[in-house]
Design an enzyme around this catalytic site. Sequence first.
Site, PDB file in Angstrom:
ATOM      1  N   LYS A   1      49.354  37.136  61.247  1.00 28.55           N
ATOM      2  CA  LYS A   1      48.074  36.451  61.424  1.00 28.55           C
ATOM      3  C   LYS A   1      47.519  36.036  60.062  1.00 28.55           C
ATOM      4  O   LYS A   1      48.026  36.456  59.018  1.00 28.55           O
ATOM      5  CB  LYS A   1      47.083  37.363  62.142  1.00 28.55           C
ATOM      6  N   TYR A   4      29.883  32.051  31.423  1.00 28.55           N
ATOM      7  CA  TYR A   4      28.549  31.881  31.994  1.00 28.55           C
ATOM      8  C   TYR A   4      27.658  33.088  31.722  1.00 28.55           C
ATOM      9  O   TYR A   4      28.083  34.237  31.827  1.00 28.55           O
ATOM     10  CB  TYR A   4      28.651  31.698  33.507  1.00 28.55           C
TER      11      TYR A   4
END
Lengths: 345, 345
Positions: free
Chosen positions: A33, A242
């Site tokens: 899956k 950042y």
Amino acid sequence: MSTAKLTIDLGAILTNWRRLNSMGPSETGAVVKANGYGLGAERVAGALASAGARSFFVAVAEEGPAVRKVVGHEAQIYIFSGHMVGDTQYIQNHDLIPLINSVDQLIYHVELLQNHPFGIQLDTGMNRLGMEPKEWQAVRELALQLNPKLIMSHLACADDREHAMNVEQHRLFLELTNDVAAPKSLAATGGILLGKDYHFDLTRPGIGLFGGLPFEEAKPVVSLDIPVIQIRDIKAGESVGYGNTWTAPTPRKIATISAGYADGIIRAMGSNTSLYSAGIQCPVVGRISMDLIGIDVSELAAPPTSLSLLNSTQRIDHLAANAGTIGYELLTSFGGRYKRLYREG
Amino acid sequence: MSTAKLTIDLGAILTNWRRLNSMGPSETGAVVKANGYGLGAERVAGALASAGARSFFVAVAEEGPAVRKVVGHEAQIYIFSGHMVGDTQYIQNHDLIPLINSVDQLIYHVELLQNHPFGIQLDTGMNRLGMEPKEWQAVRELALQLNPKLIMSHLACADDREHAMNVEQHRLFLELTNDVAAPKSLAATGGILLGKDYHFDLTRPGIGLFGGLPFEEAKPVVSLDIPVIQIRDIKAGESVGYGNTWTAPTPRKIATISAGYADGIIRAMGSNTSLYSAGIQCPVVGRISMDLIGIDVSELAAPPTSLSLLNSTQRIDHLAANAGTIGYELLTSFGGRYKRLYREG
């Protein structure tokens, strides 16, 4: 070419499947899956089918066709979410087997696809998917007359061998399937490791195939190499990335590599993570950004052209722990930009 | 059909672009890297091009062709990672403009594509991408003779208006580009909000287009509706999901929905997150698993067939905060299983 290279070792997946298969006499299936836990359902299922796997599991009907294409017509493909409204054409056209989760789903299935195979999923305490014991009691006789292909349940705490829930779910599963002739399945990877009592007729390994815990002996399956875009010398006191969250304590050599959280390098793993160059650790500095990460390569003798994030030393569970999550989430987060290379067995 | 439905409002993206565009006289570009922040680079860039955007930005050369296909031949497509080994064919065939980050890249570009347009990226203190001031000093004269299309830099702390770094980077950018005739660019979304001084000739909004902070006035762009697979009644004292982390304090009604962390519903957002049904909050209970989540729907009058995770009330930054991260990561984590619907402007 500044996209990173994700190498998927299909041979290692097969080794892991065979090791799990050797732990008992039951049939060993494969859970593919979520696009084969992020590694490519077609490649993974195709390799496993060639190695002898005959029962595959997907989460939703829409995942069935890609698997059917590669596993041949004899293999079984089960759907954990059962038979939902709108699934009927998928189920019929690709010969999928819904694992019926409720009386409503059973009625729906029988009304729309009377003679099409199905399985039954029972809830034994996880309260996530499957019929409750009372529902099962109400429809058991009818359901068994329709000759289900599989009766299954799922363990909530199998990654923890000592958890009392395992014994309790095992006991209840035995009770609910007492005198049932249909094949039975209870164990995913964690359940297989709990011992043969948990194996029943068919096991359903997922994460263990892909090199993740709780299967400690699993061979690593993925490696990830990320190109360096540029390298700069910075002075003590300069910041990287950042928000200026990291400041160089001494003069440092900083590489900017071409991958980031958009590629599934979970931002939370942050600066307690290192990359590797020929065995030497190079720490992440500053925040992981969307497409770029700053790496301190001061310890390397020569400027690297790429750095390794996943390898046989640093595995998915290691990175997952850095990010406060589990290897499963790391695998299924891999992004679409990687150049994916499959190594055959 | 048990896959969830991700609706992307292209009209809202255009509204956000126009609002940012109205904040000053500069040209407004669009950053569509990382597959258009996870929302589909082709659809997003195509819509923006129709609305008048003429300058697009991607992270790596491999992202260029999909954008070129939809923006026409007149638009500019810039590559933040510059000109890497192996990029030349992409750059030439799809008419991409590398933003040169180092002297090495400049030499490489000029050797391989002498007359092909390029831009220059300067580092003004983030220490991530771009030439250092000293490198720039060394090659500035040569580079300017080659007529660069753009000179740009990137702000490290623009999401925080008051950060001293903004002023410092602005000052250095002015200094480095003094007397340069080429068009200049410094501001992404955060920089646009700092005011016109930061806009120069071309702005480069990304996150603001897609409805995320720091652009507080942005229209929401994404909504996410997840089908319910089944609903069960549980007694007080029963647990839900892996590891038995949540136990019902009173009798509860639990829906299992068909999505999980494999779809980018970051596992860490866990049980401080709710879904919505007609404005009523339904909390997540137990751990988010790969394909499934347990939701307490006891407060709903009727059994829901789907629940909403993202909508105009609960937006990407809300969910990101629950997961300890930023809206950017939430967007770029959206998985491949969603049924994606695009709403036109």
